[in-house]
Design an enzyme around this catalytic site. Sequence first.
Site, PDB file in Angstrom:
ATOM      1  N   LYS A  79       4.851  -2.606   8.188  1.00  0.00           N
ATOM      2  CA  LYS A  79       5.885  -1.761   7.592  1.00  0.00           C
ATOM      3  C   LYS A  79       7.205  -2.500   7.696  1.00  0.00           C
ATOM      4  CE  LYS A  79       7.345   3.038   7.648  1.00  0.00           C
ATOM      5  NZ  LYS A  79       6.909   4.355   8.078  1.00  0.00           N
TER       6      LYS A  79
ATOM      7  N   GLY B 197       8.150   3.942   0.691  1.00  0.00           N
ATOM      8  CA  GLY B 197       8.798   5.179   1.111  1.00  0.00           C
ATOM      9  C   GLY B 197      10.297   5.073   0.970  1.00  0.00           C
ATOM     10  N   GLY B 198      10.971   6.046   1.514  1.00  0.00           N
ATOM     11  CA  GLY B 198      12.417   6.115   1.392  1.00  0.00           C
ATOM     12  C   GLY B 198      13.117   4.929   2.019  1.00  0.00           C
ATOM     13  N   MET B 199      12.641   4.487   3.161  1.00  0.00           N
ATOM     14  CA  MET B 199      13.361   3.429   3.838  1.00  0.00           C
ATOM     15  C   MET B 199      12.516   2.192   4.097  1.00  0.00           C
ATOM     16  SD  MET B 199      13.547   5.137   7.611  1.00  0.00           S
ATOM     17  CE  MET B 199      14.368   3.709   8.303  1.00  0.00           C
TER      18      MET B 199
ATOM     19  N   ASP C 289       8.124  14.849  11.192  1.00  0.00           N
ATOM     20  CA  ASP C 289       7.742  14.850   9.781  1.00  0.00           C
ATOM     21  C   ASP C 289       6.242  15.071   9.629  1.00  0.00           C
ATOM     22  OD1 ASP C 289       8.229  14.729   7.098  1.00  0.00           O
ATOM     23  OD2 ASP C 289       8.176  12.539   6.973  1.00  0.00           O
TER      24      ASP C 289
ATOM     25  N   ILE D 201       0.809  -1.221   0.000  1.00  0.00           N
ATOM     26  CA  ILE D 201       0.000   0.000   0.000  1.00  0.00           C
ATOM     27  C   ILE D 201       0.841   1.270   0.000  1.00  0.00           C
ATOM     28  CG2 ILE D 201      -2.176  -0.908   0.897  1.00  0.00           C
ATOM     29  CD1 ILE D 201      -1.380  -0.239   3.670  1.00  0.00           C
ATOM     30  N   GLY D 202       2.144   1.128   0.147  1.00  0.00           N
ATOM     31  CA  GLY D 202       2.972   2.329   0.061  1.00  0.00           C
ATOM     32  C   GLY D 202       4.447   1.996   0.083  1.00  0.00           C
TER      33      GLY D 202
ATOM     34  N   VAL E  86       5.176  -0.512   2.938  1.00  0.00           N
ATOM     35  CA  VAL E  86       4.050  -0.840   3.810  1.00  0.00           C
ATOM     36  C   VAL E  86       3.086  -1.773   3.077  1.00  0.00           C
ATOM     37  CG1 VAL E  86       2.138   0.064   5.161  1.00  0.00           C
ATOM     38  CG2 VAL E  86       4.244   1.382   4.975  1.00  0.00           C
TER      39      VAL E  86
END
Lengths: 659, 266
Positions: free
Chosen positions: A45, A25-27, A139, A22-23, A30
Amino acid sequence: MENFEKYVGQILDKRYKLSRVIGIGGMAVVFEAQDLAQKRTVAVKMIKDEIASDTQTVKRFINESKAVSMLSHPNIVSVYDVSVRDDLKYIVMEYVDGITLKKYMEKRGALSFKEIISYAEQILRALEHAHSKGIIHRDIKPQNIMLLKNGRIKVTDFGIAKLPNAETVTMTDKAIGTVYYISPEQASGKPIDQRSDLYSLGVMLYEMATGTLPFNAENPVSVALMQVNDKPRRPREINPSIPIGLEQIILGAMEKNPEYRFQSAAQMLRHIQQLKSDPNFVFKTRRDAPAATVDTEAAFGAKERPAGKDSHELRDAKANKPEKKSRRRRESRSMLPIIAGVTAAFLVVLGISTVYLIDTFLQAQEAASPDIITVPDLTGKSVDDDAVKNLDKRIFIVEVEEAYSDSFPKGVIMSQQPAGGEKRKVIAGEQYCTLKLTVSAGVETVVLPDFTGRDNREVEMEIRKLGLIPEARYEFSVGVERGCVIRTEPKPRTELRVGETVVYYISRGEEERGKVTVPNFVGMTASAAYQIMVGEDPSDPMLTLGRVTYEPSSTVPKGVIISQSLDPAGDQVPRGARIDFVVSSGSPETTAAPQLPNESEIDIGTDGGKNQNRGNGNSNNSSNNRNNNNNNRNNDNRNSNGGNRIRELFDWFFGGFDS
Amino acid sequence: MFFFGKTDIGLRRGSNQDSFVAVSLYRNTVLCVVCDGMGGANGGNIASKLAAEVFHKTLAESLAKIAPAGNPQDVDLDPKGADYGALLKNAVSAANSAVYTRAASSAELRGMGTTLVAALVVGNMLYAVNIGDSRLYIGADGELTQITRDHSYVQYLVDIGKLTPEEAAKNPIRNIITRSVGNEPEVEGDIYTVDLSEYGHGYLLLCSDGLTNFLSHEKISEILFSKEGMGKKSLEETLREKVERMVGGANEGGGGDNITVLLLGF
């Protein structure tokens, strides 16, 4: 890039079955997953493989995830489980079925006062809770704020490790996202505390209230510098309907110096609540602070903010008391009340009451009574028509979809959902009617690419892909290899309607047209040579003119051929072969600033103007480049593409995560 | 002119993404290049190696056109006889195109890039070009002076007065650079021209940030001007020892990054 799909279907620790990505990211990546033990949907995650080898980062990730797992708050996405095994590192979180505030704002633009207050309250409660546990989010941005259907906010990605990444990254280009919300102290790499989150929230409130970002530029360097250095435009300049008190809160949160900012989430929350009960309230001086408010600065150990310089004069504050002018100016800077004296006991009470307040707030929303409205018929109108612009934003969410059409002019609404005349239940500002408009994008056109020299099968496919109809014709060609495309009709870069026909000429290779003996052109003028080469039939020249290079010469007169590429005494060459010339540009002294290009290409068979154009085009390009370079030298900004790449680096650096 | 260079992986990185070139081109001409690559598992070392090589090759070719006839090691270039700055820029462009094209050729290398600092010494003239945050220093008369200006985000903050140079040196985001070789279709290097005769005798120091981030300016200076063993050893030997000590010092300071040190005595 890694392929995360390979994890889908796997079961982690015999418990979490990953169902989809579902996602990314940088690191981390998910997944939506099923918790087989608890029989519920969760989000998992997982640290990316390439990060997993960086022990220091992983350690931080785990430590902070553990800290976050201790947070428990209705406005914070819960962390259920943290796996720290050597070979498998992931955290299991509450699965939130909602949209990000970013997506919501993209649809809605500026939000209503009521919504802003509601979201600000909830985010502040989440921050207050986390800050009290010593956890800073770092963030806060709309991508990390989830909005549920019932209006509840869930703050996500709480305190997840930000990379202490010592590896060099470049940010020569534009990036979207993360830097828009970072605090000045983050943007200058200084130590941060909980007040940094309040700045980020201030930027978000600014965006919610005005529909625009306070600091926006083509590239992250400029945006980051603006966070450090620039004063934002006052929100009320952009949207005069913003209450003064809200503007004060936004600018108060966005103070560059954390000492001048709200000192705690609790303090800011009280101001929001004051405004909620009286939208016209204007915060003026420390003494004018709402009597009911209690400051928790002592609990957070913050210093008392000095009545320093004024960075935002409250010139339009409507409740100016006839105070001494100089004094008002000085004090207006400290419009945020600081009232000392709070007990630890109060904090505990506040913590408990938070839950209660949210519940009653939500109940209140559900209890409001709906209105019945009739959906207006907008079909046939322009999407820019006042009838569309004037739709009540507290009632309608307008979604515009474009579709090509031969019958509707561009910009005209072709259809809508729900249809005009239908009735809908709405509550202004709370329960909306989503109006989907399908707007004509006009006739679909495509621009014909340059297919010259490309394989005909490839070209045929590409023409079809463009929605055009290919028609093949064959020709002999000296320059273009057999099977490749010589030219098209119409010419490249022509704009065509979908469905039109493109004729492409395929080379049959060189025609057996016999061989010719190359004459000696040296000593002739270029035009005399041209006459001979073309002969009597321009469509069947003896030789084809290739490249012409101009060179200064003190012995050969200007315009006369100095040398030629094909040997006149040599073997015969195929008819139509290409020949290059070196032509004198005159004696060096008389052509100190030659008008002639050093080198130019001339094609026989196309009009002479083409050559000229090409020359002009080049000189334009080079002057553009020069301009760019100047810009670059001034501010190192790069404007070309490649944003994604840089964005990845940047997300990596700030540890941003956009799901 | 004597020179010595060394690159070391450091203590915390899985690969060495630094590259350097140090080569005597003519009797009075030396070229030194340091590149610090970045991007992915392999991208960084490919970018830095490619950039250093293409830069060297392009510059050597253009110098060959203006060099007097004869064996390169027996002839001198005219220290002011050509626009060496333009030749350096040209070599940077070639290096940039090479890395950019290579990066575009494969998904794994996408986004790779590198810093580049180069010093071309022709007789008593120094011509330098810089992109990124690798550095060139001149050390003379007991003073170590940074010649190149970093293309880094913290350098901006220093320029606009938001950070002091000391804060910048320790800043956690000092790793963000604002210009690099290979990340954009075009890049322009900053050119520096220095008449070395004004300095008498001294050293040129080229290094990647793996040195400067993990060994203080004072320590570098101390090692550079240390007279230890002087006179007993050859200049070559002394240079080598200083370089080794700097690399060792950076590793003692944490060794968090690849370390490249190139030292030239003039």
